[in-house]
Scaffold this active site. Sequence first.
Site, mmCIF file in Angstrom:
data_model
loop_
_atom_site.group_PDB
_atom_site.id
_atom_site.type_symbol
_atom_site.label_atom_id
_atom_site.label_comp_id
_atom_site.label_asym_id
_atom_site.label_seq_id
_atom_site.Cartn_x
_atom_site.Cartn_y
_atom_site.Cartn_z
ATOM 1 N N ASP A 131 -0.432 2.940 -5.262
ATOM 2 C CA ASP A 131 -0.462 2.890 -3.803
ATOM 3 C C ASP A 131 -1.200 4.092 -3.225
ATOM 4 O OD1 ASP A 131 0.093 2.477 -1.136
ATOM 5 O OD2 ASP A 131 2.192 3.087 -1.275
ATOM 6 N N ASP A 310 -5.663 1.798 2.388
ATOM 7 C CA ASP A 310 -4.319 1.740 1.806
ATOM 8 C C ASP A 310 -4.184 0.557 0.854
ATOM 9 O OD1 ASP A 310 -1.615 1.693 1.261
ATOM 10 O OD2 ASP A 310 -0.963 1.473 3.332
#
Length: 424
Positions: A131, A310
């Site tokens: 992530d 992201d």
Amino acid sequence: MFAKASLVSFITLSMLASASPLQPQQARGPIALPKRSTLTKSDGTFDLDKAIAQTVATSNKHRQNLINLQNNTGSLPQGFKIKPLASLPTKIQDNLNKRQAEALTDEEDDEEWAGTVSIGTPGQKFLVDFDTGSSDLWIPSSSCTSTTCSQKSTYDSSSSSTSSKKSGTFSIQYGDGSTVSGPVFSDNVTVAGIQVSKQTFSPVTTLSSTFASDPIDGILGLAFPTLSNLKADPFFVTANSQGAVDSNEFGFYLASSKSELYLGGADSNLYSGSIEYHDVDTSSGFWQITGASIASGSTTAVSNFDTIIDSGTTIMYGPPSAVKEFYAQVSGAKLYDSTNGFYSFPCDSAPEVSFSWGGDSFTVSSDNFNLGSTSSGASTCVGALAAQDLGLGDSTWLLGDSWMKNVYTVFSFAKTAVGFAKLS
């Protein structure tokens, strides 16, 4: 970020150890991960319940990031604001809970870009989500008291000769009222042959029910240290400081098959031309770059905004007023869900969406922009750009996988920049 996943289809994530930005190196080892899908049901319709659940998770993820940032630096960038904890409506949670009983055989479920990591000596293996929108590593502990942990791989500190308990605690709160929390440890962590020592992480002893039907065990964050709840360097920062990688950057290739995270450079087999780099504003702790514009066809709809890249977010989000401006340039577009900011457009004339940061124009394919029809047999479809105030200011957009699947993305600590290149 915390989407559901299928255990049926798998593709390969190659974690590569050392590379220059333009010269590929041999992989140290492949990591299998589930196939990434979208928020589209098997019948081609948009899965609103799941999309809302992901929006709530994304909102709370970045709420926690801003709390961490304020705690670590004493302030927030101008325009940033810690929003109230978002919660999932009970009706939607009940609907998802009913469907979760079939999750293990449901190939339509969304999932993270996940791979296996090893923690401890000897190594204990865990499936984690990589992530770029967070900075901490956490996995379940063998001392976990939550029923959710019974379905996960768990870390036993007593079985690792290199484990060390540290002071402090780790905690993240979720919209269903549950938490991920636990003590702080350090240990050896290995990702596809890249080993670091004394990596700070949390073996959590409580695990949110949000993860009950999700095959991942935990999260490995790849953002900047200032977002860390653990107040520690993320794995890749540690790897570079210990000389485990030759280049202080990593590349992402996200696709329906052969997805790859390249640690220590970029894989030139997967992109064409040069990589276009843009400076990161490190004050936020995110991979945040300035000077973006979005166009519908040849018409620039919105310009001069920031973008956070992201990998832990499924779609794209922008401030409500800005997203409204964009869809005003899309023929036939209408607000589909005013509460959650989703828009629809005619399925047979998907908008030609592109982003630019002052250089090349990078296109979002119609397949990546279309989340499915509004209902079975409907002529309108839902767009992968939603209007949402995430507390990131009036000029900051969040670009997740619906964006990243269209380009090769390089996250460079060496250049303090994010780079994009067209896919080969």
